[in-house]
Design an enzyme around this catalytic site. Structure first.
Site, PDB file in Angstrom:
ATOM      1  N   HIS A  84       0.843  -1.194   0.000  1.00  0.00           N
ATOM      2  CA  HIS A  84       0.000   0.000   0.000  1.00  0.00           C
ATOM      3  C   HIS A  84       0.876   1.241   0.000  1.00  0.00           C
ATOM      4  O   HIS A  84       1.925   1.254   0.628  1.00  0.00           O
ATOM      5  CB  HIS A  84      -0.936   0.013   1.227  1.00  0.00           C
ATOM      6  N   ASP A 136      -8.071  -5.317  -0.496  1.00  0.00           N
ATOM      7  CA  ASP A 136      -8.517  -6.193  -1.575  1.00  0.00           C
ATOM      8  C   ASP A 136      -8.184  -7.661  -1.342  1.00  0.00           C
ATOM      9  O   ASP A 136      -8.711  -8.523  -2.033  1.00  0.00           O
ATOM     10  CB  ASP A 136      -7.898  -5.741  -2.903  1.00  0.00           C
TER      11      ASP A 136
HETATM   12  N1  COA Z   1       3.736  -7.689  -4.982  1.00  0.00           N
HETATM   13  C1  COA Z   1       5.046  -7.739  -5.193  1.00  0.00           C
HETATM   14  N2  COA Z   1       5.881  -6.694  -4.996  1.00  0.00           N
HETATM   15  C2  COA Z   1       5.318  -5.552  -4.562  1.00  0.00           C
HETATM   16  C3  COA Z   1       3.947  -5.446  -4.332  1.00  0.00           C
HETATM   17  C4  COA Z   1       3.145  -6.567  -4.542  1.00  0.00           C
HETATM   18  N3  COA Z   1       1.832  -6.530  -4.326  1.00  0.00           N
HETATM   19  N4  COA Z   1       3.673  -4.198  -3.901  1.00  0.00           N
HETATM   20  C5  COA Z   1       4.825  -3.542  -3.874  1.00  0.00           C
HETATM   21  N5  COA Z   1       5.813  -4.351  -4.277  1.00  0.00           N
HETATM   22  C6  COA Z   1       7.228  -4.030  -4.376  1.00  0.00           C
HETATM   23  C7  COA Z   1       7.514  -3.370  -5.721  1.00  0.00           C
HETATM   24  O1  COA Z   1       7.857  -4.310  -6.701  1.00  0.00           O
HETATM   25  C8  COA Z   1       8.654  -2.473  -5.381  1.00  0.00           C
HETATM   26  O2  COA Z   1       9.834  -3.215  -5.309  1.00  0.00           O
HETATM   27  P1  COA Z   1      11.190  -2.653  -5.954  1.00  0.00           P
HETATM   28  O3  COA Z   1      11.458  -1.381  -5.209  1.00  0.00           O
HETATM   29  O4  COA Z   1      12.149  -3.760  -5.708  1.00  0.00           O
HETATM   30  O5  COA Z   1      10.869  -2.431  -7.393  1.00  0.00           O
HETATM   31  C9  COA Z   1       8.330  -2.011  -3.957  1.00  0.00           C
HETATM   32  O6  COA Z   1       7.514  -3.026  -3.395  1.00  0.00           O
HETATM   33  C10 COA Z   1       7.592  -0.676  -3.911  1.00  0.00           C
HETATM   34  O7  COA Z   1       6.465  -0.754  -4.795  1.00  0.00           O
HETATM   35  P2  COA Z   1       5.832   0.480  -5.496  1.00  0.00           P
HETATM   36  O8  COA Z   1       5.082   0.023  -6.703  1.00  0.00           O
HETATM   37  O9  COA Z   1       6.819   1.582  -5.684  1.00  0.00           O
HETATM   38  O10 COA Z   1       4.807   0.944  -4.393  1.00  0.00           O
HETATM   39  P3  COA Z   1       3.592   1.874  -4.667  1.00  0.00           P
HETATM   40  O11 COA Z   1       3.374   2.644  -3.439  1.00  0.00           O
HETATM   41  O12 COA Z   1       3.762   2.620  -5.925  1.00  0.00           O
HETATM   42  O13 COA Z   1       2.437   0.806  -4.926  1.00  0.00           O
HETATM   43  C11 COA Z   1       0.607  -0.541  -4.831  1.00  0.00           C
HETATM   44  C12 COA Z   1       1.368   0.575  -4.135  1.00  0.00           C
HETATM   45  C13 COA Z   1      -0.663  -0.788  -4.025  1.00  0.00           C
HETATM   46  C14 COA Z   1       0.228  -0.104  -6.238  1.00  0.00           C
HETATM   47  C15 COA Z   1       1.456  -1.823  -4.874  1.00  0.00           C
HETATM   48  O14 COA Z   1       1.734  -2.257  -3.577  1.00  0.00           O
HETATM   49  C16 COA Z   1       0.821  -2.930  -5.703  1.00  0.00           C
HETATM   50  O15 COA Z   1       1.021  -2.983  -6.909  1.00  0.00           O
HETATM   51  N6  COA Z   1       0.020  -3.834  -5.036  1.00  0.00           N
HETATM   52  C17 COA Z   1      -0.700  -4.851  -5.775  1.00  0.00           C
HETATM   53  C18 COA Z   1      -2.005  -4.271  -6.304  1.00  0.00           C
HETATM   54  C19 COA Z   1      -2.990  -4.022  -5.202  1.00  0.00           C
HETATM   55  O16 COA Z   1      -3.181  -4.827  -4.329  1.00  0.00           O
HETATM   56  N7  COA Z   1      -3.669  -2.870  -5.289  1.00  0.00           N
HETATM   57  C20 COA Z   1      -4.686  -2.500  -4.352  1.00  0.00           C
HETATM   58  C21 COA Z   1      -4.223  -1.393  -3.474  1.00  0.00           C
HETATM   59  S1  COA Z   1      -5.381  -1.074  -2.176  1.00  0.00           S
END
Ligand code: COA
Length: 376
Positions: free
Chosen positions: A262, A313
Site C-alpha cells: 500500500h 482487496d
Molecule cells: N507484490 C510484489 N511486490 C510488490 C507489491 C506486490 N503486491 N507491492 C509492492 N511491491 C514491491 C515493488 O515491486 C517495489 O519493489 P522494488 O522497489 O524492488 O521495485 C516495492 O515493493 C515498492 O512498490 P511500489 O510500486 O513503488 O509501491 P507503490 O506505493 O507505488 O504501490 C501498490 C502501491 C498498491 C500499487 C502496490 O503495492 C501494488 O502494486 N500492489 C498490488 C495491487 C494491489 O493490491 N492494489 C490494491 C491497493 S489497495
C-alpha cells in the site's frame, strides 16, 4: 521549471488540499471517517448510517437515519432506458465497463441534470448511490438470460443488493457481514479514483461525470481491480500447501501479488484485519475454509519473503466469494460502496473549489525548427 517544485513519482506523499472526510494514519494502521474509527463503525454502525456520517459530518438521529434510509430505498429502481441499454450490450461485457457506461447515461436521465445547486447535487449523489447496486445486479441477471429483479424498498441496501442478484433474500447474518464490507470500503482519502473524481469536479463538470471518471480509475488492477486478481490467484493456487511455492514463483518472476502493499500504510491495513476475521467466520459458517486457509498461507509467505502486508482487496476476495458473488463482479461491488466516498469528495470539492491543474516536469527537446516533409 521556475517556481513549481518537482513532485515525487506517483505524487507519493504529496498533499494536494484539505479534506475533513477521511483520515489515514499510515504508521498506526488506523483509518477514520469524520473522526470515527472505521473498525468501530463496521462493528456498530450500518452502511446507511456511515454514509450519512460521511456526507453530513455527524451521526444522524433516529428520524434523520429513517428518512435517509427511506430516500435511498425509494431511489433504487432504474429507468427503463438503462435496462434496455444493458440488454443491448454484449453478454461478455466487463461489469465495470457496464457500470461506468450506465452511470454516465444516468446523468442524462436525471431530472436535475442542468441544476448544479448544492441541493440538486446532493439529490444526484443519493440517486447514484441508490442505483449502483441495482445496475450491477441487473446486468448480472441480464447476462445470465434472466430478468432483472426490482428493488424492495423495505430492505436495507446490503440485503437488497444480494436479493436482486440472487433472487432471494439472504439470511440476516449474511446481510450483516456484507453491510460491514460496504462500510469498510466507503472512503479512503485521496486514492486514485477519489482524486480522479475531484479533478473532474474541479473543472465544474457534473457529479455523474466525476463519478464516471472515478469508476474508470477504480477499474485498474493496481487499484480496485486488485480484488479480482486475488480471487483468480487463490483459485489457481487451489490448496494451502501450494501457496508458498506459488507465491515465491510469482515473486521470482517479478510479478505483483495482488492484494499486497500500500502507498500509505506502513503497517497492516486495518480493513484487512477485519476482513480476515470475516473470511475466517465465513469459512466456518459455510463449512469450507479452503479460501481462508490459502489466503493465510499467501499472507505468511508475503510477510516472510517481502515484508508486504495485505490491503483491503486481499481478504475481501475470499469474503465476496464465500458470500456467493461471482468473481468478475468484485470490483463493481467495491464501487457500489465507494460511490458514497466519491460523491462526498465531489461535494467537498464544489464547496471550496479551485481548478486542479498541476504541472509536468518537461523532459523533451527544446528549440527545434520545423523541417519541410520532403527534407526529412
Ligand atoms: N507484490 C510484489 N511486490 C510488490 C507489491 C506486490 N503486491 N507491492 C509492492 N511491491 C514491491 C515493488 O515491486 C517495489 O519493489 P522494488 O522497489 O524492488 O521495485 C516495492 O515493493 C515498492 O512498490 P511500489 O510500486 O513503488 O509501491 P507503490 O506505493 O507505488 O504501490 C501498490 C502501491 C498498491 C500499487 C502496490 O503495492 C501494488 O502494486 N500492489 C498490488 C495491487 C494491489 O493490491 N492494489 C490494491 C491497493 S489497495
Amino acid at each position: 521549471m521556475s517556481s513549481a517544485t518537482i513532485a515525487s513519482r506517483g505524487l507519493e506523499d504529496v498533499v494536494v488540499g484539505p479534506s475533513s472526510l477521511t483520515l489515514i494514519e499510515g504508521q498506526k494502521g488506523k483509518l477514520s471517517y469524520r473522526g470515527y474509527d472505521v473498525l468501530e463503525l463496521a462493528q456498530h454502525s450500518s452502511f446507511e448510517e456511515t454514509v450519512y456520517l460521511l456526507w453530513h459530518g455527524y451521526l444522524p438521529t433516529a428520524p434523520q437515519l429513517r428518512d435517509f434510509t427511506a430516500e435511498l430505498s425509494r431511489n433504487r429502481a432504474l429507468p427503463d432506458e438503462i435496462l434496455n441499454m444493458m440488454k443491448s450490450l454484449p453478454k461478455n461485457s466487463e461489469p465495470m465497463d457496464v457500470l461506468r457506461t450506465s452511470v454516465s447515461m444516468l446523468g442524462m436521465l436525471d431530472p436535475d441534470y442542468k441544476d448544479s445547486s448544492r441541493d440538486a447535487d446532493t439529490k444526484k449523489s443519493i440517486r447514484l448511490l441508490a442505483k449502483c447496486g441495482t445496475i450491477v445486479s441487473a446486468f448480472y441477471r441480464i447476462r445470465s438470460g434472466k430478468e432483472p429483479i426490482a428493488p424492495d424498498p423495505d430492505l436495507h441496501h446490503a440485503c437488497d443488493f444480494i436479493r436482486m442478484l440472487e433472487g432471494r433474500a439472504p439470511h440476516e447474518d449474511i446481510c450483516r457481514i456484507f453491510d460491514m464490507c460496504l462500510i469498510l470500503h466507503v472512503d479512503h482519502e485521496l486514492n486514485a479514483s477519489a482524486f480522479a473524481a475531484r479533478v473532474t469536479a474541479s473543472t465544474l463538470s457534473d457529479v455523474y461525470s466525476a463519478v464516471t471518471s472515478a469508476i474508470a480509475t477504480l477499474k485498474g488492477r493496481l487499484h480496485g481491480g486488485a480484488n479480482e486478481g486475488v480471487i483468480e490467484m487463490l483459485e489457481k493456487i487451489g490448496s494451502p500447501d501450494n501457496a508458498p511455492s506459488f507465491v515465491r514463483e510469482m515473486l521470482a518472476q517479478k510479478l505483483r501479488v495482488m492484494g499486497f502493499g500500500h502507498r500509505v500504510y506502513k503497517t497492516i491495513d486495518p480493513r484487512a484485519v477485519m476482513l480476515r476475521e470475516l473470511s475466517r467466520q465465513l469459512g466456518e459458517k459455510t463449512g469450507d475454509n479452503r479460501l481462508y486457509e490459502i489466503s493465510k498461507k499467501v499472507e505468511e509467505t508475503m510477510l516472510a519473503e517481502r515484508n508486504l502486508k495485505p490491503n483491503v482487496d486481499f481478504y475481501s476476495s475470499s469474503v465476496y466469494r464465500m458470500l456467493g458473488f461471482p468473481n468478475d463482479l468484485f470490483t463493481t461491488i467495491f464501487a457500489c460502496s465507494r460511490v458514497a466516498g466519491w460523491t462526498a469528495h465531489v461535494l467537498e470539492q464544489y464547496d471550496n473549489n479551485r481548478l486542479i491543474r498541476p504541472r509536468a516536469e518537461y523532459t523533451g527537446p527544446r528549440e527545434l525548427h520545423y523541417i519541410p516533409i520532403e527534407e526529412r
